[in-house]
Scaffold this motif. Structure first.
Motif, PDB file in Angstrom:
ATOM      1  N   ALA A 116       0.803  -1.469   0.029  1.00 59.06           N
ATOM      2  CA  ALA A 116       0.031   0.210   0.002  1.00 59.06           C
ATOM      3  C   ALA A 116       0.991   1.341   0.006  1.00 59.06           C
ATOM      4  CB  ALA A 116      -1.049  -0.217   1.210  1.00 59.06           C
ATOM      5  N   ALA A 117       1.765   1.347   0.510  1.00 62.40           N
ATOM      6  CA  ALA A 117       2.889   2.552   0.940  1.00 62.40           C
ATOM      7  C   ALA A 117       3.402   2.737  -0.391  1.00 62.40           C
ATOM      8  CB  ALA A 117       3.659   2.145   1.912  1.00 62.40           C
ATOM      9  N   PHE A 118       3.654   1.530  -1.074  1.00 62.66           N
ATOM     10  CA  PHE A 118       4.601   1.666  -2.708  1.00 62.66           C
ATOM     11  C   PHE A 118       3.818   1.676  -3.829  1.00 62.66           C
ATOM     12  CE2 PHE A 118       7.806   0.798   0.699  1.00 62.66           C
ATOM     13  CZ  PHE A 118       8.664   1.717   0.186  1.00 62.66           C
ATOM     14  N   ILE A 128       8.308   0.129  -8.494  1.00 61.22           N
ATOM     15  CA  ILE A 128       8.871  -1.229  -7.796  1.00 61.22           C
ATOM     16  C   ILE A 128      10.283  -0.928  -7.316  1.00 61.22           C
ATOM     17  CG2 ILE A 128       9.881  -3.376  -8.610  1.00 61.22           C
ATOM     18  CD1 ILE A 128       6.751  -3.296  -8.329  1.00 61.22           C
ATOM     19  N   PRO A 129      11.140  -0.218  -7.864  1.00 63.24           N
ATOM     20  CA  PRO A 129      12.452  -0.001  -7.245  1.00 63.24           C
ATOM     21  C   PRO A 129      12.442   0.355  -5.680  1.00 63.24           C
ATOM     22  CG  PRO A 129      12.669   0.661  -9.426  1.00 63.24           C
ATOM     23  CD  PRO A 129      11.190   0.379  -9.334  1.00 63.24           C
ATOM     24  N   ASP A 151       9.017 -10.958  -4.664  1.00 67.10           N
ATOM     25  CA  ASP A 151       8.148 -11.305  -5.825  1.00 67.10           C
ATOM     26  C   ASP A 151       6.867 -11.199  -5.660  1.00 67.10           C
ATOM     27  OD1 ASP A 151      10.388 -12.267  -7.082  1.00 67.10           O
ATOM     28  OD2 ASP A 151      10.134 -14.414  -6.592  1.00 67.10           O
ATOM     29  N   GLU A 152       6.145 -11.705  -4.381  1.00 64.50           N
ATOM     30  CA  GLU A 152       4.781 -11.337  -4.053  1.00 64.50           C
ATOM     31  C   GLU A 152       4.284  -9.665  -4.010  1.00 64.50           C
ATOM     32  OE1 GLU A 152       1.544 -12.909  -0.715  1.00 64.50           O
ATOM     33  OE2 GLU A 152       3.750 -12.990  -0.121  1.00 64.50           O
ATOM     34  N   ILE A 204       1.776  -5.050  -6.553  1.00 64.50           N
ATOM     35  CA  ILE A 204       1.785  -3.784  -7.162  1.00 64.50           C
ATOM     36  C   ILE A 204       1.453  -3.801  -8.626  1.00 64.50           C
ATOM     37  CG2 ILE A 204       3.441  -1.780  -7.713  1.00 64.50           C
ATOM     38  CD1 ILE A 204       4.753  -2.344  -4.885  1.00 64.50           C
ATOM     39  N   VAL A 205       2.337  -4.463  -9.482  1.00 60.09           N
ATOM     40  CA  VAL A 205       2.025  -4.288 -10.806  1.00 60.09           C
ATOM     41  C   VAL A 205       0.380  -4.786 -11.245  1.00 60.09           C
ATOM     42  CG1 VAL A 205       4.418  -4.352 -11.238  1.00 60.09           C
ATOM     43  CG2 VAL A 205       3.078  -6.435 -11.641  1.00 60.09           C
ATOM     44  N   GLU A 206       0.006  -5.729 -10.418  1.00 59.69           N
ATOM     45  CA  GLU A 206      -1.441  -6.218 -10.822  1.00 59.69           C
ATOM     46  C   GLU A 206      -2.622  -5.581 -10.093  1.00 59.69           C
ATOM     47  OE1 GLU A 206      -2.173  -8.950 -13.263  1.00 59.69           O
ATOM     48  OE2 GLU A 206       0.237  -8.514 -13.447  1.00 59.69           O
ATOM     49  N   HIS A 207      -2.315  -4.359  -9.408  1.00 64.13           N
ATOM     50  CA  HIS A 207      -3.432  -3.685  -8.451  1.00 64.13           C
ATOM     51  C   HIS A 207      -4.281  -3.150  -9.168  1.00 64.13           C
ATOM     52  CE1 HIS A 207      -1.118   0.100  -8.359  1.00 64.13           C
ATOM     53  NE2 HIS A 207      -2.320   0.675  -8.034  1.00 64.13           N
TER      54      HIS A 207
END
Length: 150
Positions: free
Chosen positions: A28-30, A48-49, A65-66, A71-74
């Motif tokens: 949530a933070a990132f 991501i970085p 990984d999780e 993040i990328v699928e939200h």
């Protein structure tokens, strides 16, 4: 958004999994941070970085990984397919409930949405997203919302 995640998580389990709660907090933070760090509406990968750096600092690289997938699928419109990572789908549903201001609750109880809206005012975030989309539109009229996925 994190509150929506916790509400959905509590519907699936009787026991509080402290690791799951921490993963949700980190994701949530990132999850949208690339909006500011990369100054873009196409912010999923740029988010991501900083998350990876944080996990390395906390000695939690084994979660990378999780949380990366969370993040990328939200912003995926359809159901995610990561049975090994059940938090991915919870995170996606929670973000949809939060982003839609509860119009699509994705299983988040109505009273929870009402409480979260009262406790955590929007503070102009949706307006910012609208403005960023309008600014991005002339640059990429065929892909006005590059962060969205099918």
């Amino acid at each position: 958004m994190a509150g929506c995640c916790l509400a959905l998580l509590s519907q699936q389990t009787q026991n509080t999994d402290i690791d799951a709660v921490e993963k949700i907090a980190i994701a949530a933070a990132f999850h949208d941070i690339g909006i500011w760090t990369a100054d873009t509406i196409d912010y999923l990968e740029p988010s991501i970085p900083p998350m990876l750096d944080y996990l390395a600092e906390q000695d939690k690289e084994h979660w990378s990984d999780e949380i990366h997938v969370m993040i990328v699928e939200h912003h995926k419109i359809t159901t995610t397919q990561y049975p090994q990572y059940p938090l991915v789908e919870i995170f996606r549903k929670a973000d949809l409930a939060d982003f839609s201001l509860g119009l699509v609750r994705s299983g988040v109880p109505k009273h929870t949405m009402k409480y979260l809206k009262q406790q955590y005012p929007n503070a102009g975030f949706h307006k910012l997203l609208f403005e960023l989309t309008l600014n991005h539109l002339p640059k990429s009229p065929l892909n006005p919302l590059p962060m969205m996925k099918w």
